[in-house]
Design a protein around this motif. Structure first.
Motif, mmCIF file in Angstrom:
data_model
loop_
_atom_site.group_PDB
_atom_site.id
_atom_site.type_symbol
_atom_site.label_atom_id
_atom_site.label_comp_id
_atom_site.label_asym_id
_atom_site.label_seq_id
_atom_site.Cartn_x
_atom_site.Cartn_y
_atom_site.Cartn_z
ATOM 1 N N HIS A 15 41.755 -28.576 -64.919
ATOM 2 C CA HIS A 15 42.500 -28.439 -66.178
ATOM 3 C C HIS A 15 43.699 -27.508 -66.002
ATOM 4 O O HIS A 15 44.777 -27.766 -66.535
ATOM 5 N N LYS A 16 43.492 -26.420 -65.265
ATOM 6 C CA LYS A 16 44.567 -25.459 -65.014
ATOM 7 C C LYS A 16 45.682 -26.107 -64.201
ATOM 8 O O LYS A 16 46.863 -25.971 -64.511
ATOM 9 N N VAL A 17 45.310 -26.812 -63.141
ATOM 10 C CA VAL A 17 46.295 -27.462 -62.272
ATOM 11 C C VAL A 17 47.060 -28.538 -63.052
ATOM 12 O O VAL A 17 48.286 -28.648 -62.940
ATOM 13 N N PHE A 18 46.340 -29.301 -63.849
ATOM 14 C CA PHE A 18 46.967 -30.344 -64.675
ATOM 15 C C PHE A 18 48.029 -29.731 -65.592
ATOM 16 O O PHE A 18 49.158 -30.208 -65.658
ATOM 17 N N ASP A 19 47.668 -28.651 -66.281
ATOM 18 C CA ASP A 19 48.611 -28.017 -67.210
ATOM 19 C C ASP A 19 49.803 -27.400 -66.486
ATOM 20 O O ASP A 19 50.942 -27.523 -66.943
ATOM 21 N N LEU A 145 50.199 -21.708 -55.751
ATOM 22 C CA LEU A 145 50.195 -20.248 -55.765
ATOM 23 C C LEU A 145 49.808 -19.702 -57.140
ATOM 24 O O LEU A 145 48.964 -18.812 -57.254
ATOM 25 N N THR A 146 50.382 -20.257 -58.177
ATOM 26 C CA THR A 146 50.101 -19.811 -59.549
ATOM 27 C C THR A 146 48.653 -20.097 -59.932
ATOM 28 O O THR A 146 47.949 -19.228 -60.435
ATOM 29 N N ALA A 147 48.199 -21.319 -59.677
ATOM 30 C CA ALA A 147 46.827 -21.707 -60.039
ATOM 31 C C ALA A 147 45.798 -20.873 -59.283
ATOM 32 O O ALA A 147 44.826 -20.401 -59.869
ATOM 33 N N GLU A 148 45.996 -20.704 -57.987
ATOM 34 C CA GLU A 148 45.017 -19.977 -57.190
ATOM 35 C C GLU A 148 45.003 -18.488 -57.518
ATOM 36 O O GLU A 148 43.940 -17.873 -57.533
#
Length: 158
Positions: A15-19, A145-148
């Motif tokens: 969900h985070k990566v999708f957004d 980078l942001t998601a991780e």
């Protein structure tokens, strides 16, 4: 038609990566080298199905404008955008997301065709395909980078 296929493994929730992948503000950060700015349609936040965004950027020394529209979206597994107006003869970008062992695999299928017939095909083959691949990899690097980093911060606070 030229196709670029990329797979980016990301240690974060789907969900985070999708957004993050449809976040206009993050996209503008990832394209700072070309000074890409959203100037019409959805210009900030998360783009949704049937919305458009018009981008202005400097590519290959030329100021260009590109308008795209999200033509399909299934949260959090995929969305597809197409070019409505711009320098390409046609452009379609499929964004696909798969959950795998607690991580997400982000898949890009970017298809484009240049104008100018055989001259455009030669330009695609010898230059533009690599240029667009690097452009997408830069975008994906910032998403990863942001998601991780957000995912690791969440794990530490739990």
């Amino acid at each position: 038609m030229t196709t670029i296929y990329l797979e980016t493994p990301i240690k974060a929730d789907i969900h985070k990566v999708f957004d993050l992948s449809r976040d206009i503000d993050l996209h503008q950060k990832s394209t700072s080298k070309t000074n890409e700015k959203a100037i019409a349609g959805r210009t900030s936040g998360l783009i949704e199905e049937n919305e458009t965004v018009t981008w202005r950027a400097r590519h290959l020394g030329v100021d260009q404008t590109l308008t795209t529209k999200i033509i399909s979206m299934e949260k959090p597994s995929q969305f597809t955008d197409i070019m409505l107006k711009g320098a390409f003869k046609s452009m379609k970008h499929q964004h696909i997301f798969k959950q795998k062992n607690g991580s997400t695999v982000m898949i890009d299928i970017f298809e484009f065709e240049s104008p100018l017939g055989w001259i455009g095909k030669l330009f695609n083959h010898f230059f533009l395909k690599d240029y667009m691949k690097k452009f997408l990899l830069e975008r994906n690097k910032l998403i990863k980078l942001t998601a991780e980093s957000q995912y690791q911060m969440k794990d530490r606070s739990a």
